[in-house]
Design a protein around this motif. Structure first.
Motif, PDB file in Angstrom:
ATOM      1  N   GLU A  26     -11.044 -13.351  26.647  1.00  0.00           N
ATOM      2  CA  GLU A  26      -9.852 -13.160  25.820  1.00  0.00           C
ATOM      3  C   GLU A  26     -10.140 -13.517  24.368  1.00  0.00           C
ATOM      4  N   GLY A  27     -10.824 -14.624  24.152  1.00  0.00           N
ATOM      5  CA  GLY A  27     -11.157 -15.020  22.792  1.00  0.00           C
ATOM      6  C   GLY A  27     -12.019 -13.987  22.097  1.00  0.00           C
ATOM      7  N   THR A  28     -12.979 -13.437  22.820  1.00  0.00           N
ATOM      8  CA  THR A  28     -13.851 -12.403  22.260  1.00  0.00           C
ATOM      9  C   THR A  28     -13.062 -11.144  21.924  1.00  0.00           C
ATOM     10  N   ASP A  29     -12.211 -10.721  22.848  1.00  0.00           N
ATOM     11  CA  ASP A  29     -11.428  -9.499  22.634  1.00  0.00           C
ATOM     12  C   ASP A  29     -10.502  -9.623  21.420  1.00  0.00           C
ATOM     13  N   ILE A  30      -9.905 -10.796  21.246  1.00  0.00           N
ATOM     14  CA  ILE A  30      -9.000 -11.001  20.109  1.00  0.00           C
ATOM     15  C   ILE A  30      -9.746 -10.783  18.797  1.00  0.00           C
ATOM     16  N   LEU A  31     -10.930 -11.343  18.681  1.00  0.00           N
ATOM     17  CA  LEU A  31     -11.673 -11.204  17.429  1.00  0.00           C
ATOM     18  C   LEU A  31     -12.178  -9.786  17.208  1.00  0.00           C
ATOM     19  N   ILE A  32     -12.613  -9.147  18.270  1.00  0.00           N
ATOM     20  CA  ILE A  32     -13.109  -7.773  18.119  1.00  0.00           C
ATOM     21  C   ILE A  32     -11.987  -6.843  17.665  1.00  0.00           C
ATOM     22  N   ASN A  33     -10.785  -7.074  18.172  1.00  0.00           N
ATOM     23  CA  ASN A  33      -9.639  -6.281  17.726  1.00  0.00           C
ATOM     24  C   ASN A  33      -9.349  -6.511  16.242  1.00  0.00           C
ATOM     25  N   GLN A  34      -9.576  -7.733  15.770  1.00  0.00           N
ATOM     26  CA  GLN A  34      -9.318  -8.054  14.365  1.00  0.00           C
ATOM     27  C   GLN A  34     -10.456  -7.590  13.450  1.00  0.00           C
TER      28      GLN A  34
END
Length: 213
Positions: free
Chosen positions: A58-66
């Motif tokens: 989840e943490g990785t996905d949040i940053l990749i989206n940003q």
């Protein structure tokens, strides 16, 4: 008079040389670009959310989206996380071993650390299996400097704050411990820690060198 019965260690950057620079110097040719990435993309605030129980995915996905333009380097943070481990900090390990050998103190760890990555370190470093107890933020879903996290350790192991000594490299966490009545040392290096422990009467003040780890 030394009334200390328990010594509580932080782990990363105190006992274990965890540093994202170890990995990202392999990924960036430019030191300043690396520092910018770590300060502004994979920030310590972001990392602490994983330390408090958010999944690595989840943490990785949040940053990749940003920051989709940084996807490869963001993914590396956890897929190559073990490369951030530089080894044991020998001076601190030597102090730990001397305290352990003395038989005078219970030794505990209180660490902000993702539950998903902690087992990697535990398998790598024998010292992590020599504590009398370890409390990990990712397991408990709360972290330093929140008082609840310190209370988990105190209550679980029936410790009196005034009879403990807490060691952490982050002054924010030291200040929080002292607010709870836990005497504390702000860790800046093993040599300075040894001097402070001698000053407090926890390690004998002899002129001989401390035994190596």
């Amino acid at each position: 008079m030394n009334t200390t019965k328990a010594i509580i260690f932080d782990l990363g950057m105190v006992l274990i040389d965890w540093n994202p620079h170890h990995l990202y110097r392999k990924l960036f040719d430019d030191e300043e670009q690396m520092k910018y990435f770590l300060a502004n993309i994979t920030t310590m605030d972001w990392n602490e959310e994983q330390d408090m129980g958010r999944s690595l995915q989840e943490g990785t996905d949040i940053l990749i989206n940003q920051y989709p333009e940084h996807e490869a380097n963001i993914r590396a943070y956890y897929t190559r996380w073990d490369e951030m481990l530089g080894g044991i900090i020998e001076g601190t390990a030597a102090i730990f071993n001397q305290l352990k050998a003395s038989g005078k103190y219970k030794l505990y760890a209180l660490s902000n650390w993702s539950a998903e990555t902690f087992d990697i370190a535990r398998q790598r470093y024998v010292v992590l299996n020599q504590f009398d107890g370890i409390v990990i933020s990712g397991v408990e879903k709360v972290r330093k400097p929140f008082p609840e996290f310190y209370h988990i350790l105190l209550n679980r192991y029936q410790l009196k704050p005034s009879e403990c000594l807490f060691i952490d490299d982050n002054y924010r966490n030291v200040a929080a411990a002292e607010e709870l009545g836990i005497p504390s040392i702000h860790f800046v290096g093993p040599d300075e820690l040894l001097v402070e422990l001698k000053k407090r009467g926890i390690i004998p003040d002899t002129n001989g060198p401390i035994a190596s780890a």
